[in-house]
Design a protein around this motif. Structure first.
Motif, short mmCIF file in Angstrom:
data_model
loop_
_atom_site.label_atom_id
_atom_site.label_comp_id
_atom_site.label_asym_id
_atom_site.label_seq_id
_atom_site.Cartn_x
_atom_site.Cartn_y
_atom_site.Cartn_z
N LYS A 126 -9.16 5.93 -10.68
CA LYS A 126 -9.25 6.74 -9.45
C LYS A 126 -8.21 6.27 -8.44
CE LYS A 126 -13.04 9.50 -9.22
NZ LYS A 126 -12.94 10.89 -8.80
N LEU A 127 -8.14 4.95 -8.28
CA LEU A 127 -7.22 4.36 -7.30
C LEU A 127 -6.75 3.01 -7.80
CD1 LEU A 127 -8.78 4.69 -3.70
CD2 LEU A 127 -6.81 5.94 -4.60
N VAL A 128 -5.60 2.57 -7.27
CA VAL A 128 -5.13 1.21 -7.47
C VAL A 128 -5.12 0.55 -6.09
CG1 VAL A 128 -3.24 -0.25 -8.27
CG2 VAL A 128 -3.68 1.94 -9.40
N LEU A 129 -5.95 -0.47 -5.91
CA LEU A 129 -5.99 -1.19 -4.64
C LEU A 129 -5.03 -2.37 -4.73
CD1 LEU A 129 -9.85 -1.35 -3.91
CD2 LEU A 129 -8.22 0.41 -3.23
N PHE A 130 -4.00 -2.35 -3.90
CA PHE A 130 -2.99 -3.41 -3.91
C PHE A 130 -3.16 -4.25 -2.65
CE2 PHE A 130 1.65 -4.37 -2.79
CZ PHE A 130 1.62 -5.61 -3.43
N PHE A 131 -3.59 -5.50 -2.83
CA PHE A 131 -3.76 -6.41 -1.70
C PHE A 131 -2.41 -7.06 -1.40
CE2 PHE A 131 -8.03 -5.81 -3.32
CZ PHE A 131 -8.71 -5.55 -2.14
N ASP A 132 -1.78 -6.55 -0.35
CA ASP A 132 -0.40 -6.88 -0.02
C ASP A 132 -0.35 -8.03 0.99
OD1 ASP A 132 2.31 -6.71 0.11
OD2 ASP A 132 2.40 -4.83 1.22
N VAL A 133 0.23 -9.14 0.57
CA VAL A 133 0.31 -10.33 1.43
C VAL A 133 1.73 -10.89 1.32
CG1 VAL A 133 -0.64 -12.64 1.87
CG2 VAL A 133 -2.11 -10.87 0.94
N PRO A 172 7.09 -3.06 -10.31
CA PRO A 172 7.15 -1.76 -10.98
C PRO A 172 5.79 -1.07 -11.06
CG PRO A 172 8.31 -3.43 -12.28
CD PRO A 172 7.55 -4.14 -11.21
N VAL A 173 4.70 -1.84 -11.21
CA VAL A 173 3.35 -1.27 -11.26
C VAL A 173 3.02 -0.61 -9.92
CG1 VAL A 173 0.89 -1.84 -11.42
CG2 VAL A 173 2.51 -2.92 -12.99
N VAL A 174 3.32 -1.33 -8.83
CA VAL A 174 3.07 -0.81 -7.48
C VAL A 174 3.87 0.47 -7.27
CG1 VAL A 174 3.44 -1.29 -5.02
CG2 VAL A 174 2.44 -3.05 -6.50
N ASP A 175 5.15 0.45 -7.64
CA ASP A 175 6.02 1.63 -7.47
C ASP A 175 5.51 2.82 -8.29
OD1 ASP A 175 7.60 0.12 -5.82
OD2 ASP A 175 9.17 -0.25 -7.31
N TYR A 176 5.08 2.53 -9.53
CA TYR A 176 4.63 3.60 -10.44
C TYR A 176 3.40 4.32 -9.87
CZ TYR A 176 2.54 5.71 -14.64
OH TYR A 176 1.98 6.58 -15.54
N TYR A 177 2.39 3.55 -9.45
CA TYR A 177 1.17 4.19 -8.95
C TYR A 177 1.36 4.79 -7.56
CZ TYR A 177 -1.40 2.84 -13.06
OH TYR A 177 -1.82 2.74 -14.37
N GLU A 178 2.31 4.23 -6.79
CA GLU A 178 2.62 4.82 -5.50
C GLU A 178 3.24 6.20 -5.71
OE1 GLU A 178 3.37 2.58 -1.43
OE2 GLU A 178 4.87 2.09 -2.94
N SER A 179 4.09 6.31 -6.73
CA SER A 179 4.74 7.60 -7.02
C SER A 179 3.74 8.64 -7.51
CB SER A 179 5.86 7.42 -8.06
OG SER A 179 5.31 7.19 -9.35
N LYS A 180 2.62 8.18 -8.06
CA LYS A 180 1.57 9.10 -8.53
C LYS A 180 0.56 9.41 -7.43
CE LYS A 180 -0.22 8.30 -12.70
NZ LYS A 180 0.07 9.31 -13.73
N LYS A 182 -1.56 7.31 -6.15
CA LYS A 182 -2.84 6.65 -6.43
C LYS A 182 -2.95 5.26 -5.83
CE LYS A 182 -4.42 8.60 -10.75
NZ LYS A 182 -4.90 8.23 -12.06
N LEU A 183 -1.87 4.79 -5.22
CA LEU A 183 -1.87 3.41 -4.73
C LEU A 183 -2.36 3.34 -3.29
CD1 LEU A 183 -0.55 0.49 -5.75
CD2 LEU A 183 0.86 0.94 -3.77
N VAL A 184 -3.27 2.39 -3.02
CA VAL A 184 -3.66 2.09 -1.65
C VAL A 184 -3.13 0.70 -1.34
CG1 VAL A 184 -5.57 1.69 -0.06
CG2 VAL A 184 -5.75 3.48 -1.80
N ARG A 185 -2.17 0.63 -0.42
CA ARG A 185 -1.56 -0.65 -0.05
C ARG A 185 -2.36 -1.21 1.12
NH1 ARG A 185 3.93 -2.63 -0.75
NH2 ARG A 185 4.48 -0.68 -1.80
N ILE A 186 -3.08 -2.30 0.87
CA ILE A 186 -3.96 -2.88 1.88
C ILE A 186 -3.33 -4.15 2.44
CG2 ILE A 186 -6.23 -3.93 2.28
CD1 ILE A 186 -7.24 -2.04 0.01
N ASN A 187 -3.09 -4.17 3.75
CA ASN A 187 -2.57 -5.38 4.39
C ASN A 187 -3.67 -6.44 4.34
OD1 ASN A 187 -1.82 -7.42 6.14
ND2 ASN A 187 -0.88 -6.05 7.62
#
Length: 210
Positions: A126-133, A172-180, A182-187
């Motif tokens: 459904k989503l990819v949660l990316f914990f961005d630090v 590349p994983v972050v870029d791929y799902y962002e392009s779809k 589906k990526l949620v970039r969480i600070n």
């Protein structure tokens, strides 16, 4: 030549029929993924699966497959993506039998091909949660943890290598799902509760099944 692992024939019908949501959880070492996953599980009743933990548990079990995995790792080779996926499938099926409402797949995918294979064989996330630090923050957090953890891999040189590996393999994983879309970039630099507030806002938006 690296040893091989025999794959199992796994019936995914119960998992597909359940139609529960799946979320991939991505973030560097020290990004707070584990803490946030615990809070998500407590609020939503999702099942938290870590591919690394499943691999370690299989090796410890002393099963024939565990012995084959040990031989692969001792030879310096990488465990095939398909084998990791089989372990994830089996764990998901067990959880579905117990009435799981959905899944957090932690530390996954580590590369684009792994995510594509998962989604083609099981179902789409459904989503990819990316914990961005920021890298500096991760180094500080891991060094702080090293003061109490006693972990051999929590020293400055190893930490920097781990972070470099994470950044190069995960970008590349972050870029791929962002392009779809589906990526949620969480600070993930703020307080645990502030970060969780952002997580909840995003999870609530995508599904009414939880």
């Amino acid at each position: 030549m690296a040893p091989t692992v025999e794959r199992k024939n796994i019936d995914l019908a119960p998992l597909k029929a359940a139609k529960v949501p799946i979320f991939f959880i991505v973030g560097g070492p020290g990004s707070g993924k584990g803490t946030q996953c615990d809070k998500i599980v407590a609020k939503y009743g999702l099942t938290h699966l870590s591919s690394g933990d499943l691999l370690r548990d299989e090796v410890k079990s002393g099963s024939p497959r565990g012995s084959q995995l040990t031989a692969i790792m001792e030879s310096g080779a990488l465990v095939p993506l398909e084998v990791v996926l089989d372990l994830v499938k089996e764990a998901m099926l067990k959880a579905i039998e117990k009435g799981s409402k959905g899944f957090l797949i932690d530390g996954y995918p580590r590369e684009v091909a792994q995510g594509q294979q998962f989604e083609s064989e099981i179902q789409e996330a459904k989503l990819v949660l990316f914990f961005d630090v920021a890298e500096d923050t991760l180094v500080k957090r891991l060094l702080h943890r090293a003061q109490t953890s006693g972990r051999a891999d929590d020293n400055i040189d190893t930490i920097k290598k781990r972070l470099h590996t994470f950044v190069t393999s995960t970008a590349p994983v972050v870029d791929y799902y962002e392009s779809k879309g589906k990526l949620v970039r969480i600070n993930a630099e703020g307080s645990v509760d502030d970060i969780f507030g952002v997580v909840v806002a995003n999870l609530d938006k995508v599904t009414s099944k939880i």
